[in-house]
Design an enzyme around this catalytic site. Structure first.
Site, PDB file in Angstrom:
ATOM      1  N   SER A   1      49.302   1.334 -41.193  1.00 51.48           N
ATOM      2  CA  SER A   1      49.659   1.718 -39.819  1.00 51.48           C
ATOM      3  C   SER A   1      48.493   2.378 -39.085  1.00 51.48           C
ATOM      4  O   SER A   1      48.246   2.088 -37.913  1.00 51.48           O
ATOM      5  CB  SER A   1      50.891   2.620 -39.803  1.00 51.48           C
TER       6      SER A   1
ATOM      7  N   ASP B   1      41.926  -2.233 -45.610  1.00 56.46           N
ATOM      8  CA  ASP B   1      42.965  -2.175 -44.563  1.00 56.46           C
ATOM      9  C   ASP B   1      42.428  -2.654 -43.221  1.00 56.46           C
ATOM     10  O   ASP B   1      42.988  -3.557 -42.592  1.00 56.46           O
ATOM     11  CB  ASP B   1      43.458  -0.727 -44.363  1.00 56.46           C
TER      12      ASP B   1
ATOM     13  N   ALA C   1      45.187   2.043 -39.567  1.00 61.85           N
ATOM     14  CA  ALA C   1      44.142   1.070 -39.228  1.00 61.85           C
ATOM     15  C   ALA C   1      44.613   0.155 -38.100  1.00 61.85           C
ATOM     16  O   ALA C   1      43.838  -0.207 -37.214  1.00 61.85           O
ATOM     17  CB  ALA C   1      43.775   0.249 -40.463  1.00 61.85           C
ATOM     18  N   ALA C   2      45.902  -0.208 -38.109  1.00 62.04           N
ATOM     19  CA  ALA C   2      46.420  -1.109 -37.071  1.00 62.04           C
ATOM     20  C   ALA C   2      46.377  -0.437 -35.697  1.00 62.04           C
ATOM     21  O   ALA C   2      46.007  -1.061 -34.694  1.00 62.04           O
ATOM     22  CB  ALA C   2      47.837  -1.547 -37.408  1.00 62.04           C
TER      23      ALA C   2
ATOM     24  N   ALA D   1      53.012   4.213 -45.748  1.00 59.99           N
ATOM     25  CA  ALA D   1      53.766   3.368 -46.679  1.00 59.99           C
ATOM     26  C   ALA D   1      52.915   2.215 -47.188  1.00 59.99           C
ATOM     27  O   ALA D   1      53.429   1.221 -47.682  1.00 59.99           O
ATOM     28  CB  ALA D   1      55.022   2.847 -45.995  1.00 59.99           C
ATOM     29  N   GLY D   2      51.603   2.310 -47.026  1.00 65.77           N
ATOM     30  CA  GLY D   2      50.729   1.253 -47.534  1.00 65.77           C
ATOM     31  C   GLY D   2      50.732   0.011 -46.663  1.00 65.77           C
ATOM     32  O   GLY D   2      50.302  -1.054 -47.090  1.00 65.77           O
TER      33      GLY D   2
HETATM   34  O1  PMV Z   1      47.982   2.381 -49.962  1.00 67.37           O
HETATM   35  P1  PMV Z   1      47.264   1.325 -49.231  1.00 67.37           P
HETATM   36  O2  PMV Z   1      48.017   0.051 -49.065  1.00 67.37           O
HETATM   37  O3  PMV Z   1      46.609   1.785 -47.977  1.00 67.37           O
HETATM   38  O4  PMV Z   1      46.089   0.806 -50.165  1.00 67.37           O
HETATM   39  C1  PMV Z   1      45.231   1.581 -50.872  1.00 67.37           C
HETATM   40  C2  PMV Z   1      44.386   0.653 -51.673  1.00 67.37           C
HETATM   41  C3  PMV Z   1      43.476   1.337 -52.651  1.00 67.37           C
HETATM   42  O5  PMV Z   1      42.792   0.302 -53.340  1.00 67.37           O
HETATM   43  C4  PMV Z   1      44.281   2.150 -53.649  1.00 67.37           C
HETATM   44  C5  PMV Z   1      42.485   2.249 -51.948  1.00 67.37           C
HETATM   45  C6  PMV Z   1      41.479   1.517 -51.091  1.00 67.37           C
HETATM   46  O6  PMV Z   1      40.860   2.193 -50.254  1.00 67.37           O
HETATM   47  O7  PMV Z   1      41.258   0.318 -51.272  1.00 67.37           O
END
Ligand code: PMV
Length: 318
Positions: free
Chosen positions: A108, A152, A110-111, A104-105
């Protein structure tokens, strides 16, 4: 023997996603309302070298050696062993849990890696510094997310707002006046790697156009950093709106995200945008603290499946 614990927060990107993959800056902040948690205790009665892993949520209940070679937990643990070079590996059980929604961005994966790397290196008697924790977690991310920028793992490893430029030294920065953000999940699963691939394809077909968009994202991201550092919170909403428009132009938003963004603005948010890879996942809105509760129910009524309210401040909240 005492257990060894580590936690790591979630994260959310405020400005600059996608453009960050192409060398522009992005701003991300830790989300301390959700956490990954790892505890490790020694199993003194078990033969040395046996590392048992338990993660209810992902159905892992197995020894390290039985995990597939490219499994993120295995990669993280072997990375720690490679760096720490323990003379002896005491048998242990590692429990992993997380309240960070998956895919969900919110970072999770990486954490979990970061909490695991911290707890395991402490268990082995050599807690790794943030820089090494970050590097190891990035190695794991690379195996699982194609060409991640590294944002992340960086924001989660340092647990501070970061101004991130790929390949450059990490810059954390201060938040002069804390501000409130509402994070609403569209409930549409999205794969960051495929959205990144989509943008790369577009870029390959028309580089000047994409470079122009990325430059505009970079400029507003720089302005946002200054505004956060100076406490000009009123500027952050309009910059979010502008960033969302550019993400729409890149083709990474979705009707559901656009709808939630529009509803948040109508309900009085100071600005709103999708966040992260797009196509689904989360949107964010900056709001006056007094409005956050009301906005939560508005977002749920508008179709969000989960809403998190977070206070962005410059200090680590634990
Ligand atoms: O979807 P997220 O929050 O893990 O973020 C991805 C961010 C991008 O810029 C689209 C990709 C990246 O690796 O930075």
């Amino acid at each position: 023997m005492p257990a060894f614990y580590a936690t790591a927060p979630g994260k959310i990107i405020l400005y600059g996603e996608h453009a960050v993959v192409f060398g522009r800056p992005a701003i991300a902040v830790p989300v301390t309302e959700v956490k990954a948690r790892v505890s490790i205790h020694a199993d003194p009665l078990v033969l040395a070298g046996r590392v048992h892993l338990l993660s209810e949520a992902t159905g892992v209940d197995t020894d390290l050696e039985h995990l597939p070679e490219d499994h993120p937990l295995r990669l993280a643990l072997l990375g720690v062993i490679r760096l720490v070079k323990p003379v002896r590996l005491p048998a242990c059980t590692i429990k992993i849990s997380s309240t960070i929604p998956v895919a969900a961005g919110l970072g999770s994966g990486a954490a979990v890696s970061i909490a695991l790397i911290r707890a395991f290196s402490s268990f082995l008697g050599k807690p790794l510094p943030d820089e090494h924790v970050n590097d190891l977690a990035y190695d794991v991310e690379k195996v699982h997310h194609g060409t991640p920028s590294g944002i992340d793992n960086t924001v989660i490893a340092y647990a501070m707002p970061v101004y991130f430029v790929r390949g450059q030294a990490v810059e954390t920065f201060s938040v002069r006046h804390p501000f409130t953000m509402v994070i609403a999940d569209s409930g549409i699963p999205s794969l960051t790697s495929s959205m990144v691939g989509k943008v790369r394809q577009g870029w390959e077909a028309d580089r000047p156009w994409y470079e122009g968009i990325f430059d505009r994202v970079a400029e507003l991201t720089r302005q946002a950093r200054l505004a956060i550092e100076r406490g000009d919170v009123h500027m952050l909403g309009p910059l979010m709106d502008e960033n969302h428009a550019l993400l729409v132009e890149m083709g990474v938003s979705s009707p559901e995200l656009d709808h939630l963004v529009a509803v948040a603005r109508q309900a009085g948010a100071n600005g709103a945008k999708m966040s992260g890879g797009g196509g689904g996942g989360n949107m964010i809105a900056i709001v006056d603290a007094s409005l956050a509760k009301n906005l939560t129910s508005v977002m749920i009524n508008a179709g969000a499946v989960r809403v998190i309210t977070t206070l962005i401040s410059g200090t680590l909240l634990g």
